[in-house]
Design a protein around this motif. Structure first.
Motif, PDB file in Angstrom:
ATOM      1  N   THR A  62       0.855  -1.182   0.000  1.00  0.00           N
ATOM      2  CA  THR A  62       0.000   0.000   0.000  1.00  0.00           C
ATOM      3  C   THR A  62       0.891   1.232   0.000  1.00  0.00           C
ATOM      4  OG1 THR A  62      -1.650  -1.187   1.269  1.00  0.00           O
ATOM      5  CG2 THR A  62      -1.871   1.195   1.186  1.00  0.00           C
TER       6      THR A  62
ATOM      7  N   PHE B 261       1.455   5.451  -1.718  1.00  0.00           N
ATOM      8  CA  PHE B 261       0.796   6.610  -2.323  1.00  0.00           C
ATOM      9  C   PHE B 261       1.855   7.544  -2.876  1.00  0.00           C
ATOM     10  CE2 PHE B 261      -1.179  10.875  -2.025  1.00  0.00           C
ATOM     11  CZ  PHE B 261      -2.270  10.656  -2.866  1.00  0.00           C
TER      12      PHE B 261
ATOM     13  N   PRO C 187      -3.225   6.721 -13.252  1.00  0.00           N
ATOM     14  CA  PRO C 187      -3.504   7.855 -12.361  1.00  0.00           C
ATOM     15  C   PRO C 187      -3.418   7.445 -10.901  1.00  0.00           C
ATOM     16  CG  PRO C 187      -5.179   7.670 -14.062  1.00  0.00           C
ATOM     17  CD  PRO C 187      -4.341   6.449 -14.160  1.00  0.00           C
ATOM     18  N   MET C 188      -2.782   8.286 -10.091  1.00  0.00           N
ATOM     19  CA  MET C 188      -2.526   7.933  -8.695  1.00  0.00           C
ATOM     20  C   MET C 188      -3.322   8.797  -7.737  1.00  0.00           C
ATOM     21  SD  MET C 188      -0.610   5.380  -8.055  1.00  0.00           S
ATOM     22  CE  MET C 188      -1.249   4.422  -9.412  1.00  0.00           C
ATOM     23  N   ILE C 189      -4.592   9.017  -8.062  1.00  0.00           N
ATOM     24  CA  ILE C 189      -5.432   9.768  -7.136  1.00  0.00           C
ATOM     25  C   ILE C 189      -5.736   8.885  -5.934  1.00  0.00           C
ATOM     26  CG2 ILE C 189      -7.667   9.155  -8.154  1.00  0.00           C
ATOM     27  CD1 ILE C 189      -8.303  12.240  -7.924  1.00  0.00           C
ATOM     28  N   GLN C 190      -5.692   7.570  -6.148  1.00  0.00           N
ATOM     29  CA  GLN C 190      -5.872   6.603  -5.052  1.00  0.00           C
ATOM     30  C   GLN C 190      -4.515   6.014  -4.690  1.00  0.00           C
ATOM     31  OE1 GLN C 190      -8.725   6.733  -3.945  1.00  0.00           O
ATOM     32  NE2 GLN C 190     -10.307   6.723  -5.516  1.00  0.00           N
ATOM     33  N   SER C 191      -4.495   5.216  -3.641  1.00  0.00           N
ATOM     34  CA  SER C 191      -3.282   4.487  -3.290  1.00  0.00           C
ATOM     35  C   SER C 191      -3.172   3.265  -4.196  1.00  0.00           C
ATOM     36  CB  SER C 191      -3.348   4.045  -1.833  1.00  0.00           C
ATOM     37  OG  SER C 191      -3.551   5.159  -1.006  1.00  0.00           O
TER      38      SER C 191
ATOM     39  N   ASN D 182       4.686   7.648  -0.124  1.00  0.00           N
ATOM     40  CA  ASN D 182       4.358   7.202   1.233  1.00  0.00           C
ATOM     41  C   ASN D 182       4.160   5.694   1.179  1.00  0.00           C
ATOM     42  OD1 ASN D 182       3.061  10.138   1.114  1.00  0.00           O
ATOM     43  ND2 ASN D 182       3.560   9.645   3.231  1.00  0.00           N
ATOM     44  N   VAL D 183       4.824   4.996   2.066  1.00  0.00           N
ATOM     45  CA  VAL D 183       4.662   3.547   2.149  1.00  0.00           C
ATOM     46  C   VAL D 183       4.050   3.243   3.505  1.00  0.00           C
ATOM     47  CG1 VAL D 183       5.867   1.333   2.183  1.00  0.00           C
ATOM     48  CG2 VAL D 183       6.637   3.130   0.649  1.00  0.00           C
TER      49      VAL D 183
ATOM     50  N   GLY E  23     -12.779   5.154  -2.095  1.00  0.00           N
ATOM     51  CA  GLY E  23     -11.671   4.570  -1.329  1.00  0.00           C
ATOM     52  C   GLY E  23     -11.091   3.322  -1.946  1.00  0.00           C
ATOM     53  N   SER E  24     -11.217   3.183  -3.267  1.00  0.00           N
ATOM     54  CA  SER E  24     -10.672   1.959  -3.874  1.00  0.00           C
ATOM     55  C   SER E  24      -9.177   2.115  -4.101  1.00  0.00           C
ATOM     56  CB  SER E  24     -11.378   1.676  -5.194  1.00  0.00           C
ATOM     57  OG  SER E  24     -11.117   2.721  -6.097  1.00  0.00           O
TER      58      SER E  24
ATOM     59  N   MET F 266      -8.410  12.948 -14.127  1.00  0.00           N
ATOM     60  CA  MET F 266      -7.503  11.977 -14.745  1.00  0.00           C
ATOM     61  C   MET F 266      -8.270  10.702 -15.119  1.00  0.00           C
ATOM     62  SD  MET F 266      -4.035  12.166 -12.436  1.00  0.00           S
ATOM     63  CE  MET F 266      -4.743  11.892 -10.839  1.00  0.00           C
TER      64      MET F 266
ATOM     65  N   TYR G 167      -6.832  15.290  -2.340  1.00  0.00           N
ATOM     66  CA  TYR G 167      -5.745  14.933  -3.256  1.00  0.00           C
ATOM     67  C   TYR G 167      -4.902  16.153  -3.610  1.00  0.00           C
ATOM     68  CZ  TYR G 167      -3.560  13.717  -7.737  1.00  0.00           C
ATOM     69  OH  TYR G 167      -2.665  13.540  -8.764  1.00  0.00           O
TER      70      TYR G 167
ATOM     71  N   GLU H 266      -3.302   9.207   1.223  1.00  0.00           N
ATOM     72  CA  GLU H 266      -4.662   8.711   0.978  1.00  0.00           C
ATOM     73  C   GLU H 266      -4.954   7.461   1.776  1.00  0.00           C
ATOM     74  OE1 GLU H 266      -8.047   6.806  -0.441  1.00  0.00           O
ATOM     75  OE2 GLU H 266      -6.071   5.902  -0.643  1.00  0.00           O
ATOM     76  N   TYR H 267      -4.012   6.487   1.779  1.00  0.00           N
ATOM     77  CA  TYR H 267      -4.349   5.191   2.382  1.00  0.00           C
ATOM     78  C   TYR H 267      -4.563   5.280   3.888  1.00  0.00           C
ATOM     79  CZ  TYR H 267       0.695   5.063   3.315  1.00  0.00           C
ATOM     80  OH  TYR H 267       1.960   5.384   3.725  1.00  0.00           O
TER      81      TYR H 267
ATOM     82  N   ILE I  30     -11.827   5.386   6.237  1.00  0.00           N
ATOM     83  CA  ILE I  30     -13.165   5.663   5.697  1.00  0.00           C
ATOM     84  C   ILE I  30     -13.787   4.371   5.198  1.00  0.00           C
ATOM     85  CG2 ILE I  30     -12.676   8.054   5.038  1.00  0.00           C
ATOM     86  CD1 ILE I  30     -12.368   6.890   2.114  1.00  0.00           C
TER      87      ILE I  30
ATOM     88  N   ARG J 144     -14.659   1.702   2.960  1.00  0.00           N
ATOM     89  CA  ARG J 144     -13.974   1.272   1.738  1.00  0.00           C
ATOM     90  C   ARG J 144     -14.849   0.366   0.877  1.00  0.00           C
ATOM     91  NH1 ARG J 144      -9.045   4.089   0.712  1.00  0.00           N
ATOM     92  NH2 ARG J 144      -8.308   4.741   2.732  1.00  0.00           N
TER      93      ARG J 144
END
Ligand SMILES: [Cu+2]
Lengths: 427, 268
Positions: free
Chosen positions: A93, A95, A116-120, A150-151, A274-275, B181, B193, B202-203, B207, B209
């Motif tokens: 996980t 980001f 795209p990296m809007i999510q992790s 971030n890890v 949150g995916s 995007m 973001y 984010e992670y 929240i 999920r």
């Protein structure tokens, strides 16, 4: 008119600055001054055996000045080390983002291998990913700007950084988007804020009026004695009860009404997303081309030198030379390999490239199929200034680095090297 | 309970309009109210910062599940405990309203100074939740019922039941869908973001999920219902804690005689 506005703004700035300096003093007293974003404070084992950043390019030069609203693009490669430290989670996980002093830049777009990296997301160790981060300047000042990943459990692992001075006025910053429902948001940072303030003000007014309703009466001594006497009809009057009942109805009706008009105004909403993004595992194009084995490694403290004895086998069909040794964002380049020298861009941050050449005991190319034992010597004050020497304080006294080899055509082959490192304290 | 002679004299003195005693008593009121005001801001604000924390700080943490469930539960502790002395000692059914007002005032100060001026976060990202309607309903039920059980059931649950409806009018604009995007997010996600929180990627967001499937996507309702039920119990428990703390009594001050004061009758 303009002068009035700007003088008001100046007054605001002065006040903000005053508040800040007071807070800063308090903060300094409590914590001691923290420099940059603490990129040097991270344990060397974290920096040497997690991420190796290379081929980093910025769309602006180091130490240049840009204006508020200008875009900055950072691209490059990030290698997730195979020998990941035991004490932190595997990079399942992560980001991608930017290390800047908070939101002085707005993050416009980020991509890992084009995704795209809007999510992790999650990545595989031992693989190299392309990244791209696009930022938009927001707050004036001189900022250190890095790419960062971030890890989970390891925190932010930062790449090489450059200094960018943002000039102009923060009030001129705009960032507008259009929602899927057609709402045009002129400025994301102030969107729907008047509505927030309006509702906060409405409820605060109700609360204050209710508190004043009680506060206007004699409070402590009289009421304490009345309670003791049991005179509840004097403490809470019929009038109080009527108003309380009305308020209950009023609050409930207001809540229902407010939600009804909200539903009408915003019929289409989606919950927070949150995916996790999926990035395909990239093919390791250097796999098996060069075999590298660490035989021994020493850190010679007085000379700020790391010496590595390594056994290297060339499995390709053209001769290769060792051109670069890179660890924890510090690059040690072999000056006698032109292709390696070409890899250092003009304007690449000085403090991240060793002044002296990487010393290699045998500079003759390694022939196809040949195995050579090389003594590699990387000397620079960076070991000290970047606090890599605190390697010696780690319970895990080992190092990790990337070796860049070049063949006659200038093609590059990258291989990891890792092993135990032994200190030498005296001359 | 019957008042002692002294107490009865005092009561008649402070209830005489424009008397010296009434003036002094009012002075004491002002003094105590001022101290209480800042004490509640400090205590309640710190409590909420440490417990609700990020859910209240950031717009992209205000989800349908954890934020809606956890916030009312954590909100009710201090107001419920203070309700006992406020109501049972002074006949003042205002602990919830006072706490709510102080909390939100403290939060706005911290958001403006600490989050906005100091670290540049925009207001769209950092507004605090509205908590007043629920806590005020709790007070009003206590005022009308003067009964612990009824207030636990209707007043305690009101803190949870009013929470989502009080905040949806300000949150809804941030839940409009956005495509960025090529990815579907909402405006709140987009704000989170865009404005970098270096140490809160984010992670880390705690929240919802995945949808609470069995309930047909009505996450807010389910969360509110559950929270309301827990708040009923919590109101009762914290009221009892407030009662216990209020009735701890006093410890005789043995140092008194060293400064020339005699023992008081009520301390023997
Ligand atoms: Cu930096």
């Amino acid at each position: 008119m303009t002068t009035m506005k700007s003088s008001k703004r100046n007054a605001l700035n002065v006040r903000a600055a005053l508040i800040k300096s007071v807070l800063l003093m308090v903060l300094m007293c409590v914590t001691g001054l923290v420099l940059a974003h603490g990129e040097r404070n991270q344990e060397p084992f974290l920096r040497m055996k997690t991420l190796h950043w290379y081929d980093i390019k910025w769309s602006v030069e180091n130490d240049s000045t840009i204006q508020v609203n200008d875009l900055v693009e950072m691209t490059g490669k990030v290698h997730f080390f195979s020998r990941w430290p035991e004490v932190i989670n595997k990079p399942s996980t992560i980001f991608l983002g930017n290390a800047t002093p908070g939101p002085v830049f707005v993050r416009v777009e980020t991509y890992l291998d084009g995704v795209p990296m809007i999510q992790s997301t999650g990545v595989e160790m031992g693989h190299v990913y392309d990244f791209k981060v696009i930022l938009k300047a927001r707050i004036p000042g001189r900022h250190h700007v890095h790419p960062m990943i971030n890890v989970e459990s390891a925190g932010g692992l930062v790449g090489p950084g450059i200094w960018i001075t943002v000039a102009g006025d923060a009030d001129d910053f705009v960032y507008s988007i259009t929602t899927r429902t057609g709402t045009e948001i002129a400025n994301l940072g102030s969107y729907a804020v008047p509505n927030v303030i309006k509702w906060h003000a409405i409820w605060a007014t109700v609360g204050v009026l209710w508190l004043l309703w009680w506060f206007r009466r004699p409070l402590i001594i009289q009421r304490y004695l009345l309670v003791k006497q049991g005179s509840w009809d004097q403490l809470i009057t019929n009038n109080d009860r009527k108003i309380a009942a009305t308020l209950i109805v009023g609050i409930i009706v207001t809540l229902i009404y407010a939600n009804n008009i909200t539903k009408e105004k915003y019929p289409r909403t989606v919950p927070l997303q949150g995916s996790k993004a999926h990035v395909d595992v990239p093919v390791n194009k250097y796999a098996g081309m060069v075999t590298v084995k660490n035989l021994s490694a020493e850190y010679y403290l007085p000379g700020r030198t790391v010496t590595v004895k390594a056994k290297i086998t060339n499995n390709t069909n053209s001769p290769i030379q060792l051109g670069e040794f890179t660890a924890a964002n510090i690059r040690f380049v072999n000056h006698s390999v032109p292709a390696a020298m070409k890899g250092v861009d003009v304007g690449y941050p000085d403090e991240l490239v060793a002044n002296d050449s990487l010393k290699v005991s045998d500079q003759t190319p390694i022939q196809p199929g040949e195995t050579k034992i090389l003594d590699i010597e990387a000397t620079d004050v960076a070991w000290e200034t970047e606090r890599l020497s605190s390697l010696l304080n780690d319970p895990d006294s080992s190092y990790g680095a990337l070796l860049f080899f070049y063949n006659a055509k200038g093609e590059r082959i990258i291989e990891e090297i890792y092993g135990q490192i032994i200190p030498t304290f005296i001359d | 309970m019957k008042l002692t002679t002294n107490e009865a004299t005092l009561l008649s003195a402070v209830t005489t309009p424009n008397s010296e005693a009434a003036r002094i008593a009012r002075g004491l009121d002002m003094f105590v109210v001022a101290i209480l005001f800042f004490a509640i801001i400090a205590a309640f604000h710190i409590h909420i910062m440490l417990t609700v924390g990020d859910w209240d700080f950031w717009v992209d943490w205000k989800d349908r599940m954890y934020w809606v469930t956890a916030t009312p539960m954590l909100l009710i502790f201090i107001p419920a405990a203070l309700s006992y002395p406020f109501m049972m000692r002074f006949g003042l059914p205002i602990a919830g309203t006072l706490c709510a007002f102080c909390l939100v005032l403290g939060e706005w100060i911290s958001r403006i100074v600490g989050f906005h001026l100091w670290t540049y976060f925009p207001y769209s990202m950092i507004w605090p939740a509205i908590v007043l309607p629920g806590l005020m309903l709790m007070d009003l039920v206590l005022l009308l019922s003067r009964n612990l059980f009824i207030t636990s059931i209707f007043g305690g649950s009101a803190v949870a039941f009013a929470f989502a409806p009080a905040n949806w009018p300000i949150l809804a604009p941030y839940h409009e869908p956005v495509v960025h995007m090529g990815q579907l997010v909402n405006v709140a996600d987009m704000i989170g973001y865009s404005f970098t929180r270096t140490a809160t990627p984010e992670y880390l967001r705690f929240i919802e999920r995945g949808t609470l499937r069995t309930f047909g996507g009505e996450s807010t309702l389910i969360s509110t219902g559950f929270s309301g039920f827990v708040c009923m119990i919590l109101f009762f428990v914290w009221w009892k804690i407030g009662e216990w703390l209020t009735n701890l009594g006093t410890i005789p001050n043995v140092m008194k005689k060293h400064v020339g004061l005699g023992d008081d009758d009520d301390e023997k």
